[in-house]
Design a protein around this motif. Structure first.
Motif, PDB file in Angstrom:
ATOM      1  N   THR A   2       6.831   0.116 -39.977  1.00  0.00           N
ATOM      2  CA  THR A   2       6.768  -1.278 -40.371  1.00  0.00           C
ATOM      3  C   THR A   2       5.606  -1.959 -39.661  1.00  0.00           C
ATOM      4  N   ARG A   4       5.800  -4.536 -37.888  1.00  0.00           N
ATOM      5  CA  ARG A   4       6.245  -4.908 -36.535  1.00  0.00           C
ATOM      6  C   ARG A   4       6.079  -3.735 -35.564  1.00  0.00           C
ATOM      7  N   SER A   5       6.471  -2.533 -35.971  1.00  0.00           N
ATOM      8  CA  SER A   5       6.377  -1.389 -35.061  1.00  0.00           C
ATOM      9  C   SER A   5       4.925  -0.988 -34.804  1.00  0.00           C
ATOM     10  N   ALA A   7       2.379  -3.108 -34.885  1.00  0.00           N
ATOM     11  CA  ALA A   7       1.862  -4.178 -34.023  1.00  0.00           C
ATOM     12  C   ALA A   7       2.311  -3.987 -32.584  1.00  0.00           C
ATOM     13  N   GLN A   8       3.541  -3.535 -32.402  1.00  0.00           N
ATOM     14  CA  GLN A   8       4.043  -3.307 -31.040  1.00  0.00           C
ATOM     15  C   GLN A   8       3.218  -2.222 -30.354  1.00  0.00           C
ATOM     16  N   THR A  90      -0.184 -10.139 -34.101  1.00  0.00           N
ATOM     17  CA  THR A  90       1.153 -10.679 -33.866  1.00  0.00           C
ATOM     18  C   THR A  90       1.610 -11.531 -35.038  1.00  0.00           C
ATOM     19  N   SER A  93       2.395  -9.445 -38.087  1.00  0.00           N
ATOM     20  CA  SER A  93       3.628  -8.657 -37.949  1.00  0.00           C
ATOM     21  C   SER A  93       4.891  -9.515 -38.016  1.00  0.00           C
ATOM     22  N   GLN A  94       4.794 -10.787 -37.688  1.00  0.00           N
ATOM     23  CA  GLN A  94       5.977 -11.639 -37.651  1.00  0.00           C
ATOM     24  C   GLN A  94       6.275 -12.317 -38.983  1.00  0.00           C
ATOM     25  N   GLU A 106      -0.458  -3.384 -43.712  1.00  0.00           N
ATOM     26  CA  GLU A 106       0.050  -2.187 -43.032  1.00  0.00           C
ATOM     27  C   GLU A 106      -1.038  -1.116 -42.964  1.00  0.00           C
TER      28      GLU A 106
END
Length: 195
Positions: A2, A4-5, A7-8, A90, A93-94, A106
Motif C-alpha cells: 500500500t 502507506r507501507s 511511505a513508511q 506523507t 500516503s495519508q 504507488e
C-alpha cells in the motif's frame, strides 16, 4: 504494498529482517541522505577546523531525481506547489485517491524505494570476463572497457541460487536472459573459461 507501507519504508524508521533477526532501520531516504554526505575527515590532529565532508555525487543525483519525480507526481495530483520530499510522500500516503491516481502514485513511490534499495544494497553479481554477449557481440563496453556480462546467481553472500533461477544481463546492450533454456550459452561459456 500500500501507499502507506511504501511511505513508511521511505520516510520512517521501521522493522525489517537483518540477516536472521528483525531490527529497526532508518527510513530509506534518511539512509540515502547519509550516503550523500559521505564521511568526514578531521585531519591528523583531530581539529574540527580541518573537517572536510565528501559528497557522493551518485547518491546526490539519485536523491535529486527521486525528489523531482515525487514532487512532479505531487503537483500533478494536487495541482499545488510541492513541499519537501518527505512532506509530499506523507501527504500522498495519508490521502484517499481515485484508483488511477492510486496506481500512479504507488508506482512512483515504489520506483523511488527500488532505486534507493538498489543503490544502497546492490545485488552481488558475478562478472563474466571475456565472455561475448550473443546479442551485441561485445565482451566489454565504454571507454573504460568494463565487463559487459553479469550473472545474478547469488541467493545471499555465500550461497548460489539453483542455475534455473539465474539471470544474465548485458550492460552494453541491456539485454536480459532468464531460465535454463535462455542461459545455456552462459553455462557452456562458464565451463569453457577458467572461473
Amino acid at each position: 504494498m500500500t501507499l502507506r507501507s511504501i511511505a513508511q519504508e521511505l520516510c520512517e524508521p521501521h522493522l525489517t529482517m537483518i540477516g536472521e533477526r528483525i531490527g529497526k532501520v532508518p527510513g530509506l531516504i534518511a539512509e540515502l541522505r547519509e550516503a550523500v554526505s559521505g564521511s568526514s575527515d578531521t585531519g591528523s590532529g583531530g581539529s574540527s577546523s580541518k573537517a572536510r565532508i565528501l559528497v557522493d555525487a551518485s547518491a546526490l543525483d539519485l536523491l535529486n531525481n527521486i525528489t523531482d519525480e515525487v514532487r512532479i507526481a505531487y503537483t500533478n495530483r494536487y495541482q499545488d506547489a510541492a513541499p519537501t520530499l518527505e512532506t509530499c510522500i506523507t501527504k500522498i500516503s495519508q490521502d484517499a485517491h481515485e484508483p488511477d491516481w492510486e496506481t500512479t502514485l504507488e508506482a512512483t513511490l515504489n520506483w523511488a524505494k527500488d532505486q534507493i534499495e538498489t543503490y544502497l544494497r546492490p545485488k552481488k553479481l558475478r562478472r563474466l570476463d571475456g565472455v561475448t554477449c550473443p546479442s551485441c557481440g561485445q565482451s566489454t563496453y565504454s571507454e573504460d572497457r568494463l565487463t559487459a556480462l553479469y550473472v545474478d546467481c547469488w541467493a545471499d553472500n555465500e550461497n548460489l541460487k539453483p542455475h534455473q533461477e539465474w539471470t544474465v544481463e548485458c550492460k552494453a546492450c541491456e539485454t536480459n536472459w532468464t531460465g535454463t533454456s535462455e542461459i545455456k550459452w552462459v553455462l557452456v561459456a562458464l565451463t569453457a573459461h577458467t572461473c
